[in-house]
Design an enzyme around this catalytic site. Structure first.
Site, PDB file in Angstrom:
ATOM      1  N   LEU A  75      -2.797  -5.005  16.337  1.00 51.36           N
ATOM      2  CA  LEU A  75      -3.350  -4.133  17.348  1.00 51.36           C
ATOM      3  C   LEU A  75      -4.432  -4.763  18.052  1.00 51.36           C
ATOM      4  CD1 LEU A  75      -3.470  -1.363  18.580  1.00 51.36           C
ATOM      5  CD2 LEU A  75      -4.899  -0.358  16.903  1.00 51.36           C
ATOM      6  N   ASP A 107      -4.823  -6.216   5.234  1.00 54.82           N
ATOM      7  CA  ASP A 107      -5.732  -7.112   5.997  1.00 54.82           C
ATOM      8  C   ASP A 107      -5.664  -8.613   5.706  1.00 54.82           C
ATOM      9  OD1 ASP A 107      -6.542  -5.182   7.520  1.00 54.82           O
ATOM     10  OD2 ASP A 107      -8.040  -4.382   6.031  1.00 54.82           O
ATOM     11  N   LYS A 115     -11.743  -1.086  17.721  1.00 54.60           N
ATOM     12  CA  LYS A 115     -10.544  -1.411  18.232  1.00 54.60           C
ATOM     13  C   LYS A 115     -10.004  -1.550  19.718  1.00 54.60           C
ATOM     14  CE  LYS A 115      -8.446  -1.878  13.980  1.00 54.60           C
ATOM     15  NZ  LYS A 115      -7.641  -2.947  13.425  1.00 54.60           N
ATOM     16  N   PRO A 125      -3.385 -11.539  11.016  1.00 55.33           N
ATOM     17  CA  PRO A 125      -3.770 -11.248  12.178  1.00 55.33           C
ATOM     18  C   PRO A 125      -3.671  -9.900  12.641  1.00 55.33           C
ATOM     19  CG  PRO A 125      -1.479 -12.131  12.240  1.00 55.33           C
ATOM     20  CD  PRO A 125      -1.926 -12.342  10.597  1.00 55.33           C
ATOM     21  N   LYS A 144       7.143 -17.815 -10.793  1.00 54.69           N
ATOM     22  CA  LYS A 144       6.594 -16.394 -11.247  1.00 54.69           C
ATOM     23  C   LYS A 144       5.263 -16.844 -12.123  1.00 54.69           C
ATOM     24  CE  LYS A 144       7.132 -12.635 -14.172  1.00 54.69           C
ATOM     25  NZ  LYS A 144       8.106 -12.094 -15.378  1.00 54.69           N
ATOM     26  N   ASN A 179       0.846  -1.179  -0.151  1.00 50.30           N
ATOM     27  CA  ASN A 179       0.054  -0.059  -0.037  1.00 50.30           C
ATOM     28  C   ASN A 179       0.774   1.340  -0.202  1.00 50.30           C
ATOM     29  OD1 ASN A 179       0.304   1.001   3.024  1.00 50.30           O
ATOM     30  ND2 ASN A 179      -0.349  -1.409   3.323  1.00 50.30           N
TER      31      ASN A 179
HETATM   32  O1  C5P Z   1      -8.787  -1.437  10.510  1.00 50.09           O
HETATM   33  P1  C5P Z   1      -7.958  -0.707  10.127  1.00 50.09           P
HETATM   34  O2  C5P Z   1      -6.814  -1.289   9.510  1.00 50.09           O
HETATM   35  O3  C5P Z   1      -8.353   0.694   9.637  1.00 50.09           O
HETATM   36  O4  C5P Z   1      -7.111  -0.229  11.289  1.00 50.09           O
HETATM   37  C1  C5P Z   1      -5.881   0.504  11.547  1.00 50.09           C
HETATM   38  C2  C5P Z   1      -5.259   0.262  12.663  1.00 50.09           C
HETATM   39  O5  C5P Z   1      -4.975  -0.782  13.135  1.00 50.09           O
HETATM   40  C3  C5P Z   1      -3.786   0.770  12.792  1.00 50.09           C
HETATM   41  O6  C5P Z   1      -3.558   1.220  13.913  1.00 50.09           O
HETATM   42  C4  C5P Z   1      -3.025  -0.404  12.309  1.00 50.09           C
HETATM   43  O7  C5P Z   1      -1.613  -0.383  12.628  1.00 50.09           O
HETATM   44  C5  C5P Z   1      -3.771  -1.508  13.095  1.00 50.09           C
HETATM   45  N1  C5P Z   1      -3.894  -2.657  12.247  1.00 50.09           N
HETATM   46  C6  C5P Z   1      -2.991  -3.858  12.851  1.00 50.09           C
HETATM   47  N2  C5P Z   1      -2.893  -5.173  12.473  1.00 50.09           N
HETATM   48  C7  C5P Z   1      -3.649  -5.389  11.097  1.00 50.09           C
HETATM   49  C8  C5P Z   1      -4.549  -4.047  10.807  1.00 50.09           C
HETATM   50  C9  C5P Z   1      -4.472  -2.974  11.262  1.00 50.09           C
HETATM   51  O8  C5P Z   1      -2.209  -3.584  13.805  1.00 50.09           O
HETATM   52  N3  C5P Z   1      -3.581  -6.597  10.682  1.00 50.09           N
END
Ligand code: C5P
Length: 399
Positions: free
Chosen positions: A314, A283, A347, A311, A293, A210
């Site tokens: 956070l 995600d 969260k 996973p 390849k 990204n």
């Molecule tokens: O749900 P979203 O991805 O927008 O959430 C963003 C927050 O969750 C950020 O703080 C990001 O670092 C954290 N995050 C994470 N692990 C993931 C996805 C997001 O720690 N797999």
């Protein structure tokens, strides 16, 4: 960055080949907004001239306590009283020995005794001189006297030897002076951060990532270190230099980032006071990853991938029996106020920081909205380091 705006610095040069770096340092300090008053010992003038230092600092350089240009004839008092801090760079072995003994037989050492501002020294000498028990004894004395020591660095030396004793580079010294002036609101706190994007391979060549540049996370790591914290940064694939005083682990995928975070937290059960999840973690990851390849096929049929959820790092940290103070980030495209509020609850974090992704990805500036139980606070557009310093202060108030 006008990091040193309004600060008046005394810059002392003692004798050493590293004096050439003090010329560049003077420029950087002035670019950062400081005024710089240079003082040189006799030995320093053998390596670089007062003319160079005067031209770069834009001020008369003082070299003697007998200088008749100071009306009171007390240069050691007059110059010291107006300084916010005194930096000696380079500080030679001899200069360090004199300071440890409280000697005052030239202007630079007399200023050190007469000053009522903090003293920072950046040692520079041959590695054997640095390692000598006498120098180490003197350094211990200076530290006990409250002197802040910057460096030395390790590496190739002018004498041809390699080891510890190099003067820190001018950029690192300038950053260290700016850091010195930052309030120590996270003194001795342990801060763990994730930053940057992740990279999820599709095959050995390609993958999904990204547009996160890592700049906001790296600025926060720097700001936390400046505030006195021990900082562990887990970085996705970015080409950014590690901020001074920050320990860094590089990872590629979300799964690796998760494992690195958990390993840091489990390293000892009080390993982390604050966790800041700045990383834009994918995600989903492709599973299985193609071992070969992926080639264009004759029928031009688009390849199909199966995805598995990564996973949520956070969420995993907030679920720990004794979680650290957790800060989440949300990069949205619109409706920041609504989504930020929702995401904070989802969260389960005490503080969520929202920003508009496309307005900040890769840029040096950002605009933040803080969501906590008491409501919403807006931090207007500014460079990322300024925002990071404000955010560190906001976090410290909530601990
Ligand atoms: O749900 P979203 O991805 O927008 O959430 C963003 C927050 O969750 C950020 O703080 C990001 O670092 C954290 N995050 C994470 N692990 C993931 C996805 C997001 O720690 N797999």
């Amino acid at each position: 960055m006008n990091d040193l705006a309004g600060k008046h610095l005394l810059l002392g040069l003692s004798g050493g080949i590293a004096c050439y770096k003090s010329a560049e340092l003077t420029r950087l300090l002035i670019q950062a907004g400081a005024t710089v008053q240079v003082v040189m010992t006799d030995a320093a003038q053998r390596f670089i001239t007062p003319v160079t230092m005067q031209a770069l600092s834009g001020r008369t350089v003082y070299t003697s306590q007998w200088d008749p240009r100071i009306a009171s004839h007390m240069a050691h008092i007059d110059l010291a009283r107006v300084a916010d801090t005194f930096l000696i760079a380079p500080a030679s072995a001899d200069c360090i020995a004199k300071l440890a003994q409280g000697r005052a037989d030239d202007l630079l050492t007399a200023l050190c005794l007469a000053r009522d501002c903090p003293l920072l020294i950046a040692p520079a000498m041959n590695r054997q001189m640095w390692r000598h028990p006498a120098t180490q004894r003197n350094m211990a004395q200076l530290r006990a006297d409250g002197v802040t020591v910057l460096g030395p660095a390790s590496g190739p030396q002018a004498c041809g030897e390699t080891g510890e004793g190099r003067l820190l580079e001018p950029g690192a010294l300038c950053n260290a002076v700016a850091a010195f002036f930052q309030p120590k609101v996270l003194q001795d706190k342990r801060v763990l951060l994730t930053a940057g994007p992740t990279f999820e391979p599709l095959d050995p060549i390609r993958g999904i990532t990204n547009r996160s540049s890592g700049k906001m996370g790296f600025a926060l790591a720097r700001a936390a270190a400046e505030a006195g914290a021990q900082v562990q940064l887990i970085a996705g694939p970015v080409a950014l230099p590690t901020p001074d005083g920050v320990s860094r682990i590089d990872v590629q995928t979300g799964q690796q980032m998760y494992e690195a975070v958990m390993a840091c937290i489990n390293a000892c059960d009080i390993a982390c006071d604050i966790f800041i999840a700045v990383a834009a973690v994918s995600d989903w990851r492709a599973e299985p990853v193609s071992a070969e390849k992926i080639k264009k096929n004759g029928e031009r049929v688009a390849p199909r991938f199966a995805f598995t959820e990564n996973p949520d790092i956070l969420a995993a940290v907030t679920r720990l029996p004794k979680p650290p103070f957790c800060v989440g980030f949300a990069a949205e495209c619109n409706d920041l106020e609504t989504r930020g509020r929702e995401k904070r609850l989802l969260k389960n974090v005490p503080l969520l920081v929202g920003n508009i992704g496309p307005d900040t990805f890769g840029k040096d500036e950002n605009e933040l909205t803080l969501f906590d139980a008491s409501g919403v606070k807006h931090l207007p557009r500014a460079d990322k380091l300024t925002l990071a310093r404000t955010l560190v202060e906001e976090i410290s108030k909530r601990l």
